[in-house]
Scaffold this active site. Structure first.
Site, PDB file in Angstrom:
ATOM      1  N   ASP A  90      19.651 146.432 -81.218  1.00  0.00           N
ATOM      2  CA  ASP A  90      18.468 146.762 -81.999  1.00  0.00           C
ATOM      3  C   ASP A  90      18.538 148.264 -82.268  1.00  0.00           C
ATOM      4  O   ASP A  90      19.331 148.975 -81.624  1.00  0.00           O
ATOM      5  CB  ASP A  90      17.206 146.391 -81.218  1.00  0.00           C
ATOM      6  CG  ASP A  90      15.938 146.787 -81.956  1.00  0.00           C
ATOM      7  OD1 ASP A  90      15.844 146.512 -83.166  1.00  0.00           O
ATOM      8  OD2 ASP A  90      15.060 147.402 -81.323  1.00  0.00           O
ATOM      9  N   ASP A 101      15.531 150.950 -83.589  1.00  0.00           N
ATOM     10  CA  ASP A 101      14.436 151.822 -83.164  1.00  0.00           C
ATOM     11  C   ASP A 101      14.008 151.479 -81.739  1.00  0.00           C
ATOM     12  O   ASP A 101      13.709 150.324 -81.427  1.00  0.00           O
ATOM     13  CB  ASP A 101      13.251 151.686 -84.129  1.00  0.00           C
ATOM     14  CG  ASP A 101      12.332 152.899 -84.084  1.00  0.00           C
ATOM     15  OD1 ASP A 101      12.651 153.866 -83.369  1.00  0.00           O
ATOM     16  OD2 ASP A 101      11.287 152.876 -84.760  1.00  0.00           O
TER      17      ASP A 101
END
Length: 308
Positions: free
Chosen positions: A27, A29
């Site tokens: 992932d 952020d």
């Protein structure tokens, strides 16, 4: 925590785990950056994984950027990344509409961003709807707004111009156009920011359209397995030798559980070990799918093993 789940990944444990995988999904952020700042050590981790022969991919529910925009952001932060390694929901939605819905050469009503428009156009799908939607005074008969007869699907992503007008137009397409498909990028309802702040996420917009239409959308983002399938189909990724690294239990870790991947929670973003413990103790099978195999304070904790 007791049991084999949610083990802290540190010291001598790190190398065997990394040796057991060929591919790593990150992932973005909260994992490799926060806002516009890279997580310290993250770029070295990514680059060393690649140097050691691992395939690395970036999977994000953010639909406001194209693959090219993500690579530009990552390059400025010192990450070694290519467009082919980036799987955001703007791109994955375009692939879903093209390959699963067979809408190449067709048109959709898009509640979304310029980035989504660009990714759709890149695979031969046209759109109407991006930007502000103003209905003139003579068109205030809400149930009879102008509809484009060529529209074959309503697609909902993040849209800063979301309005009652767009909500109504989406509803009219879904109830008036025979066979109109309904697709959403993701169901994240809140986007956490620094300092404990947050803003509404795409899930809020999607739920509004679903409530009006009395109909559920098919979503493509995490934790729906389509995002992993998109990666696996293009790169031949073996789920049994793949690690999902994320900061959210309900999206990242659940995606890993849904797809049979090893999972690693990093504590630089949203979820905490206490959250995972609560899921583990709940006795609920769905919540236990949000318990990671391992956790680290930061992905920089992997650096010593990678540096050898």
């Amino acid at each position: 925590m007791s049991g084999s789940k949610c083990t802290r990944l540190t010291g001598a444990l790190v190398k065997p785990v990394l040796d057991s995988v060929d591919s790593v999904l990150f992932d973005c952020d909260g994992v490799i950056w926060r806002g516009d700042q890279a997580i310290p050590g993250a770029s070295q981790v990514i680059n060393l994984l690649k140097e050691s022969g691992k395939k690395v991919f970036f999977v994000t529910n953010n639909s406001t950027k194209t693959r090219k925009m993500y690579v530009e952001k990552m390059t400025t932060m010192g990450f070694n990344a290519t467009e082919e390694e980036v799987f955001g929901t703007a791109y994955c939605s375009a692939m879903y509409l093209k390959n699963e819905c067979k809408l190449e050469g067709k048109k959709v009503y898009l509640i979304g961003s310029n980035a989504m428009r660009d990714e759709l156009q890149a695979v031969g799908i046209q759109q109407t709807g991006v930007g502000e939607d103003h209905i003139s005074g003579k068109q205030m008969d809400w149930a009879n707004v102008d509809l484009n007869p060529e529209v074959k699907a309503v697609v909902v992503g993040f849209d800063e111009h979301f309005s009652y007008t767009k909500l109504n137009r989406a509803l009219q397409y879904l109830i008036q156009q025979p066979g109109c498909l309904f697709v959403g990028t993701n169901r994240d309802t809140r986007l956490p920011l620094e300092g404990g702040k947050a803003v509404p996420g795409t899930g809020c917009l999607l739920q509004a359209v679903e409530t009006a239409a009395q109909r559920q959308a098919q979503t493509v983002g995490k934790p729906n397995r389509y995002m992993f399938d998109c990666v696996a189909s293009q790169f031949g990724v073996d789920p049994g030798r793949c690690l999902m690294v994320g900061d959210r239990l309900d999206t990242d870790i659940m995606l890993g559980s849904n797809c049979g991947l090893k999972t690693l929670l990093t504590l630089t973003g949203v979820s905490t070990v206490a959250d995972a413990e609560a899921h583990q103790k709940s006795g609920c099978a769905e919540r236990q799918g949000m318990v990671p195999d391992y956790y680290v304070e930061s992905i920089a904790d992997l650096l010593p093993a990678l540096q050898g």
